[in-house]
Enzyme design. Structure first.
Site, PDB file in Angstrom:
ATOM      1  N   LYS A 146      32.734  36.242  36.358  1.00 45.93           N
ATOM      2  CA  LYS A 146      32.376  36.057  35.205  1.00 45.93           C
ATOM      3  C   LYS A 146      33.108  34.562  34.717  1.00 45.93           C
ATOM      4  CE  LYS A 146      32.815  40.540  32.697  1.00 45.93           C
ATOM      5  NZ  LYS A 146      32.271  41.187  31.761  1.00 45.93           N
ATOM      6  N   ASP A 170      41.834  39.676  36.223  1.00 46.50           N
ATOM      7  CA  ASP A 170      40.936  41.092  35.851  1.00 46.50           C
ATOM      8  C   ASP A 170      39.924  41.542  37.249  1.00 46.50           C
ATOM      9  OD1 ASP A 170      39.803  43.169  35.059  1.00 46.50           O
ATOM     10  OD2 ASP A 170      38.549  42.407  33.410  1.00 46.50           O
ATOM     11  N   THR A 188      28.706  43.457  35.019  1.00 45.72           N
ATOM     12  CA  THR A 188      28.116  42.504  34.372  1.00 45.72           C
ATOM     13  C   THR A 188      26.496  42.541  34.714  1.00 45.72           C
ATOM     14  OG1 THR A 188      29.709  41.712  33.364  1.00 45.72           O
ATOM     15  CG2 THR A 188      27.703  41.180  32.507  1.00 45.72           C
TER      16      THR A 188
END
Length: 345
Positions: A146, A170, A188
């Protein structure tokens, strides 16, 4: 968790091992549920790095997740991936020495620019494709691609160039493909692939779906899937229902739209791979429009960034559980605590 070096810290960090090679500064670059990131200077070279100081006690019950992240970071060595240099440990903390990335998040950088075109978007996506293709070749699936995890290495000057390196960060949710956890819902929902929300076993194709979502936003400034009602949002994603709305897409080439369609294909067996994407004309050719779309895209991105529901969305685990309660899916799947990845800050 208190700032590094704070007098109020209940736990003492033993810097004797890491300080033999690095001068760890009091400057805190970021904090998270399990860690804080501090600035460090390599004594021999004077080069700056980021050090993730991870509280072992906070990790209780999540040790496997951290071990997995460290395993992935040790394998990955690529210019477009934030690299772990080395690791130190004391009684209370783990210290991960990482590349220092100071250029900011992808969306923020675009908003700050003076001009921006479809060609610039293509260059961003190309760098993402190259990095994710490398991961997939190693058998690594990121699972949480993302914009917040796409960072520029540094700031150059006011005029963006191809030398602005985009880096993936990440890896707290990353897994080796084929592992048992590859049936686990995580990530997400706004960027997550339909098969994850449906509770199906999945593979590296989930990253490719996320790349399609990111490409879509880079071209218009807003997400393809958004609704205040969770059930409606989830249904949109599972059915792959999105539009190329006028006037936002009027200046965008058919080649770009085709690229997005190939990646946001609900059936993962028909979805484009990173290798396919790198060969597509919108990436490899000269089909990108050079019309300046910064005004429209940046304004929409500002609104997107302000929508807490989108940027700080619920985890996919929560989404799947809600959908099961709604009767939208019936298959029992594993869940994991996605309240935060151990290495994230």
């Amino acid at each position: 968790m208190p700032f590094f070096g704070s007098k109020s810290s209940k736990k003492q960090k033993d810097l004797s091992k890491i300080s033999s090679k690095y001068d760890v500064k009091d400057q805190v670059l970021g904090t998270g549920a399990f860690s804080e990131v501090c600035l460090a200077v390599q004594k021999e070279t004077g080069k700056k790095f980021a050090v993730k100081c991870i509280d072992k006690k906070s990790l209780k019950g999540k040790e496997d997740s951290l071990e997995n992240e460290i395993s992935v970071l040790r394998k990955a060595d690529h210019p477009n991936i934030v690299k772990m240099i080395e690791m130190f440990e004391d009684k209370n903390y783990l210290y991960l020495v990482m590349d220092l990335v100071t250029g900011g998040e992808l969306f923020d950088r675009i908003v700050e620019r003076g001009s921006y075109s479809e060609k610039d978007a293509s260059e961003c996506v190309k760098q993402i494709l190259i990095a994710v293709h490398y991961l997939h070749e190693l058998g690594i699936v990121h699972r949480d691609l993302k914009p917040e995890n796409l960072l520029y290495q540094d700031y150059l000057d006011e005029n963006e160039t191809e030398q602005s390196r985009l880096m993936i960060s990440d890896f707290g949710l990353s897994k080796m493909e084929g592992t048992e956890a590859m049936a686990t819902a995580c990530g997400t929902p706004g960027y997550v692939a339909p098969e994850v929300l449906m509770g199906k076993h999945y593979g590296k194709e989930v990253d490719c779906w996320s790349i399609g979502v990111i490409a879509y936003i880079l071209l218009c400034g807003y997400p393809p899937f958004y609704d205040e009602n969770d059930a409606t949002l989830f249904a949109q994603i599972m059915r792959g229902e999105y539009e190329f709305d006028s006037p936002y897409w009027d200046e965008i080439s058919e080649s770009a739209k085709e690229f997005v369609r190939f990646f946001m294909t609900v059936d993962p067996t028909k979805r484009y791979s990173c290798a396919d994407g790198l060969k597509h004309e919108w990436i490899a050719g000269t089909d990108q429009s050079d019309v300046n779309i910064h005004g429209t895209v940046s304004e929409m991105m500002k609104k997107t960034l302000l929508k807490a529901k989108w940027k700080n969305a619920i985890t996919a685990t929560t989404a799947v559980n809600r959908m099961k309660n709604m009767g939208l899916i019936h298959k029992s799947i594993a869940s994991e605590d996605s309240t935060g990845s151990p290495g994230s800050a």
